[in-house]
Design a protein around this motif. Structure first.
Motif, PDB file in Angstrom:
ATOM      1  N   SER A 102       0.854  -1.183   0.000  1.00 41.30           N
ATOM      2  CA  SER A 102       0.000   0.000   0.000  1.00 41.30           C
ATOM      3  C   SER A 102       0.893   1.237   0.000  1.00 41.30           C
ATOM      4  N   GLU A 103       0.476   2.227  -0.765  1.00 41.95           N
ATOM      5  CA  GLU A 103       1.267   3.463  -0.823  1.00 41.95           C
ATOM      6  C   GLU A 103       0.823   4.458   0.232  1.00 41.95           C
ATOM      7  N   ASN A 104      -0.490   4.533   0.468  1.00 41.12           N
ATOM      8  CA  ASN A 104      -1.026   5.447   1.468  1.00 41.12           C
ATOM      9  C   ASN A 104      -2.158   4.760   2.226  1.00 41.12           C
ATOM     10  N   PRO A 105      -1.885   4.226   3.423  1.00 37.58           N
ATOM     11  CA  PRO A 105      -0.637   4.298   4.188  1.00 37.58           C
ATOM     12  C   PRO A 105       0.455   3.420   3.568  1.00 37.58           C
ATOM     13  N   ASN A 106       1.697   3.759   3.886  1.00 36.62           N
ATOM     14  CA  ASN A 106       2.844   3.054   3.305  1.00 36.62           C
ATOM     15  C   ASN A 106       3.099   1.747   4.059  1.00 36.62           C
ATOM     16  N   VAL A 107       2.944   0.623   3.345  1.00 41.37           N
ATOM     17  CA  VAL A 107       3.143  -0.699   3.955  1.00 41.37           C
ATOM     18  C   VAL A 107       4.066  -1.528   3.058  1.00 41.37           C
ATOM     19  N   ILE A 108       5.136  -2.022   3.638  1.00 40.28           N
ATOM     20  CA  ILE A 108       6.132  -2.819   2.918  1.00 40.28           C
ATOM     21  C   ILE A 108       6.154  -4.236   3.477  1.00 40.28           C
ATOM     22  N   VAL A 109       6.194  -5.226   2.592  1.00 35.53           N
ATOM     23  CA  VAL A 109       6.333  -6.636   2.999  1.00 35.53           C
ATOM     24  C   VAL A 109       7.646  -7.174   2.436  1.00 35.53           C
ATOM     25  N   ASP A 110       8.407  -7.874   3.277  1.00 36.49           N
ATOM     26  CA  ASP A 110       9.675  -8.449   2.819  1.00 36.49           C
ATOM     27  C   ASP A 110       9.920  -9.795   3.487  1.00 36.49           C
ATOM     28  N   PHE A 111      10.702 -10.613   2.809  1.00 35.71           N
ATOM     29  CA  PHE A 111      11.001 -11.987   3.238  1.00 35.71           C
ATOM     30  C   PHE A 111      12.095 -12.050   4.314  1.00 35.71           C
ATOM     31  N   GLU A 128      10.142   6.751   9.897  1.00 37.09           N
ATOM     32  CA  GLU A 128       9.888   6.119  11.190  1.00 37.09           C
ATOM     33  C   GLU A 128       9.189   4.790  10.908  1.00 37.09           C
ATOM     34  N   LEU A 129       9.730   3.712  11.471  1.00 33.61           N
ATOM     35  CA  LEU A 129       9.299   2.365  11.086  1.00 33.61           C
ATOM     36  C   LEU A 129       8.563   1.645  12.211  1.00 33.61           C
ATOM     37  N   LEU A 130       7.429   1.067  11.872  1.00 33.39           N
ATOM     38  CA  LEU A 130       6.685   0.164  12.753  1.00 33.39           C
ATOM     39  C   LEU A 130       6.877  -1.231  12.168  1.00 33.39           C
ATOM     40  N   VAL A 131       7.576  -2.079  12.889  1.00 31.46           N
ATOM     41  CA  VAL A 131       8.033  -3.345  12.307  1.00 31.46           C
ATOM     42  C   VAL A 131       7.326  -4.544  12.941  1.00 31.46           C
ATOM     43  N   VAL A 132       6.700  -5.347  12.090  1.00 33.26           N
ATOM     44  CA  VAL A 132       6.034  -6.581  12.514  1.00 33.26           C
ATOM     45  C   VAL A 132       6.916  -7.754  12.097  1.00 33.26           C
ATOM     46  N   PHE A 133       7.301  -8.606  13.041  1.00 32.65           N
ATOM     47  CA  PHE A 133       8.120  -9.761  12.663  1.00 32.65           C
ATOM     48  C   PHE A 133       8.096 -10.821  13.766  1.00 32.65           C
ATOM     49  N   GLY A 134       8.560 -12.013  13.397  1.00 32.77           N
ATOM     50  CA  GLY A 134       8.725 -13.114  14.339  1.00 32.77           C
ATOM     51  C   GLY A 134       9.921 -13.918  13.894  1.00 32.77           C
ATOM     52  N   ILE A 191       6.493  -5.343   7.366  1.00 31.20           N
ATOM     53  CA  ILE A 191       6.133  -6.689   7.824  1.00 31.20           C
ATOM     54  C   ILE A 191       7.159  -7.666   7.271  1.00 31.20           C
ATOM     55  N   LEU A 192       7.892  -8.306   8.168  1.00 28.27           N
ATOM     56  CA  LEU A 192       9.051  -9.111   7.768  1.00 28.27           C
ATOM     57  C   LEU A 192       8.863 -10.604   8.032  1.00 28.27           C
ATOM     58  N   GLY A 193       9.597 -11.406   7.261  1.00 25.08           N
ATOM     59  CA  GLY A 193       9.740 -12.831   7.572  1.00 25.08           C
ATOM     60  C   GLY A 193       9.110 -13.794   6.595  1.00 25.08           C
ATOM     61  N   LEU A 240      -1.660 -23.527   7.154  1.00 24.76           N
ATOM     62  CA  LEU A 240      -2.884 -22.741   7.081  1.00 24.76           C
ATOM     63  C   LEU A 240      -2.722 -21.565   6.125  1.00 24.76           C
ATOM     64  N   PRO A 241      -3.760 -21.229   5.352  1.00 23.98           N
ATOM     65  CA  PRO A 241      -3.671 -20.099   4.423  1.00 23.98           C
ATOM     66  C   PRO A 241      -3.363 -18.803   5.169  1.00 23.98           C
ATOM     67  N   PHE A 242      -2.324 -18.101   4.746  1.00 26.87           N
ATOM     68  CA  PHE A 242      -1.983 -16.809   5.350  1.00 26.87           C
ATOM     69  C   PHE A 242      -0.994 -16.090   4.444  1.00 26.87           C
ATOM     70  N   ASP A 243      -1.390 -14.915   3.984  1.00 25.05           N
ATOM     71  CA  ASP A 243      -0.555 -14.110   3.105  1.00 25.05           C
ATOM     72  C   ASP A 243      -0.518 -12.702   3.689  1.00 25.05           C
ATOM     73  N   ASP A 244       0.653 -12.256   4.163  1.00 24.55           N
ATOM     74  CA  ASP A 244       0.773 -10.933   4.782  1.00 24.55           C
ATOM     75  C   ASP A 244       0.165  -9.849   3.909  1.00 24.55           C
ATOM     76  N   ARG A 245       0.390  -9.940   2.611  1.00 22.52           N
ATOM     77  CA  ARG A 245      -0.061  -8.900   1.692  1.00 22.52           C
ATOM     78  C   ARG A 245      -1.589  -8.858   1.611  1.00 22.52           C
ATOM     79  N   GLU A 246      -2.207 -10.039   1.536  1.00 26.24           N
ATOM     80  CA  GLU A 246      -3.669 -10.097   1.464  1.00 26.24           C
ATOM     81  C   GLU A 246      -4.295  -9.645   2.780  1.00 26.24           C
ATOM     82  N   VAL A 247      -3.654 -10.007   3.881  1.00 26.29           N
ATOM     83  CA  VAL A 247      -4.155  -9.588   5.202  1.00 26.29           C
ATOM     84  C   VAL A 247      -4.140  -8.067   5.299  1.00 26.29           C
ATOM     85  N   VAL A 248      -3.064  -7.446   4.851  1.00 25.93           N
ATOM     86  CA  VAL A 248      -2.972  -5.980   4.857  1.00 25.93           C
ATOM     87  C   VAL A 248      -4.102  -5.381   4.019  1.00 25.93           C
TER      88      VAL A 248
END
Length: 433
Positions: A289-298, A316-322, A400-402, A416-424
């Motif tokens: 997403s560009e607005n809001p800005n959301v980046i997904v990476d492996f 300024e970064l809000l980082v989701v990861f495990g 969103i990383l990992g 289980l089906p789960f895609d960070d991009r689709e969830v966003v």
């Protein structure tokens, strides 16, 4: 997996002893030697080795390129694949994202390096389609388990060596040694000159780099609105532009440009003209997403996380990861430390916990975070992403990383089906409504 072979005494070949019968030959590999007797007991037509398969498949008719390293294998392989296609060659590619041939998806995602016979089958398919090149990612597991046995590489490429897979290799020293073992032959090699842990046979070796003198050196670059740079190769000085973001991607591009130049024999400036056509790899620095800005990476290693967050450090970064379960535990606090040093706020959650307790994985990550006030723990990955998006303000970026372009989450024995991009996208869509 049985492969049909026309005009032979046997009709099929297999590496699975359970599939053997009077029409099926058993392909003996380093992985299945212990099942040899079982193959005979099941009435295998005959026993053949991988060299015989290579002759049957005409593997000597195609140029094979192997890329290894901790990070960057997929992007580098995909860029080489893209560049060669744009230069008019027929090309196949095998790796984490699946098996591709001449811009078509032949098989969906698989192991980084599949079983030995599966790789030979893919090469056979590429030969049948008259491909000029076969590009493949080579994992450290595959090197140890001899899943690239018998292949003659036209070019081997090293991206970098940082910590990963210590659940398998036990020590970083062993991991480094395994990676470097791939480059000890006399064949053509392309090495990252800025990687201090690399060790290789100097014969037929070419190098690329930014900080150190190399066969292909990036002498100037800009990271404003994607990337651009100038490569020096002996007397040639050639500019390029790219849609990819981040300093780390300059290395991936350098490796791909240099490899394509070596493989094709085209002028370096001709190679540079197709670089901008490569849009990158799904799930690698992908802006969902560009607005809001959301980046997904492996990114799922300390170095990988550092590279991605450094590329976005002006924000300024809000980082989701495990971190993945049943995998290298030593890297978890290091991942926490790196993320905490570059992020405004952390949302620590489940990745693919597999058979481990997700809370225990999170506890390992927290050990590396000194200021725990910036960390929020939410084991439900969807809720963690939702929390980050809810907290996001102004020019902040949610990263969103990992998992990148993975479309599943592994919890115990369930996929289980789960895609960070689709969830966003779903969360943002519900916000609008």
């Amino acid at each position: 997996m049985k492969i049909e072979i026309p005009q032979e005494a046997f009709r099929y070949i297999t590496e699975n002893s359970q599939e053997c019968d009077a029409q099926t030959a058993f392909v003996l590999t380093p992985q299945n030697e212990k099942y040899l007797q079982n193959a005979k007991d099941n009435g295998a037509h005959s026993i053949i080795n991988i060299k015989e398969v290579a002759k049957l498949f005409g593997i000597d008719k195609i140029k094979i390129v192997g890329i290894t390293g901790t990070n960057g294998k997929t992007t580098t392989a995909s860029a080489i694949y893209s560049f060669l296609l744009d230069l008019g060659y027929k090309v196949a590619m095998q790796g984490t994202r699946g098996f591709f041939m001449n811009d078509k998806v032949i098989e969906e995602k698989t192991l980084t390096t599949p079983s030995l016979l599966n790789t030979y089958k893919h090469i056979y398919q590429a030969v049948s389609e008259e491909c000029d090149f076969f590009i493949m990612e080579v994992s450290s597991h595959a090197i140890v388990q001899k899943r690239v046995e018998g292949l003659t590489f036209e070019l081997k490429v090293l991206t970098n060596i940082t910590q990963d897979h210590l659940d398998f290799h036990k020590t970083i020293g062993e991991y480094i040694a395994v990676k470097n073992s791939f480059f000890q032959d006399d064949g053509r090699k392309l090495i990252n000159k800025d990687e201090p842990k690399s060790s290789f046979n100097f014969k037929n070796t070419f190098t690329y780099g930014i900080e150190n003198s190399a066969t292909y050196r990036l002498i100037a670059y800009s990271l404003n609105n994607a990337s651009s740079g100038i490569i020096q190769h002996f007397g040639e000085v050639v500019p390029f532009t790219s849609a990819l973001h981040g300093f780390f991607n300059l290395y991936n591009l350098m490796a791909a440009i240099a490899a394509t130049h070596l493989l094709s024999g085209k002028k370096l400036e001709d190679v540079a003209t197709v670089v901008d056509n490569f849009a990158g790899v799904s799930g690698r620095m992908e802006q969902v997403s560009e607005n809001p800005n959301v980046i997904v990476d492996f990114a799922h290693t300390p170095d990988g996380i550092q590279q991605v967050l450094n590329a976005l450090k002006e924000k300024e970064l809000l980082v989701v990861f495990g971190a993945g379960g049943d995998r290298d535990k030593i890297k978890r606090p290091l991942m926490g430390r790196v993320a905490a040093s570059l992020a405004k706020k952390l949302y620590i959650t489940s990745d693919n916990p597999r058979n481990e307790d997700p809370q225990e994985i999170v506890n390992d990550i927290l050990e590396g975070i000194e200021d725990k006030s910036i960390a929020v723990v939410e084991l439900n990955r969807r809720k963690a992403i939702e929390n980050a998006l809810s907290d996001q303000k102004n020019d902040e970026v949610v990263v969103i990383l990992g998992k990148g372009d993975e479309t599943y989450q592994i919890i115990y024995d369930q996929k289980l089906p789960f895609d960070d991009r689709e969830v966003v996208r779903e969360i943002l869509k519900s916000k609008v409504i």
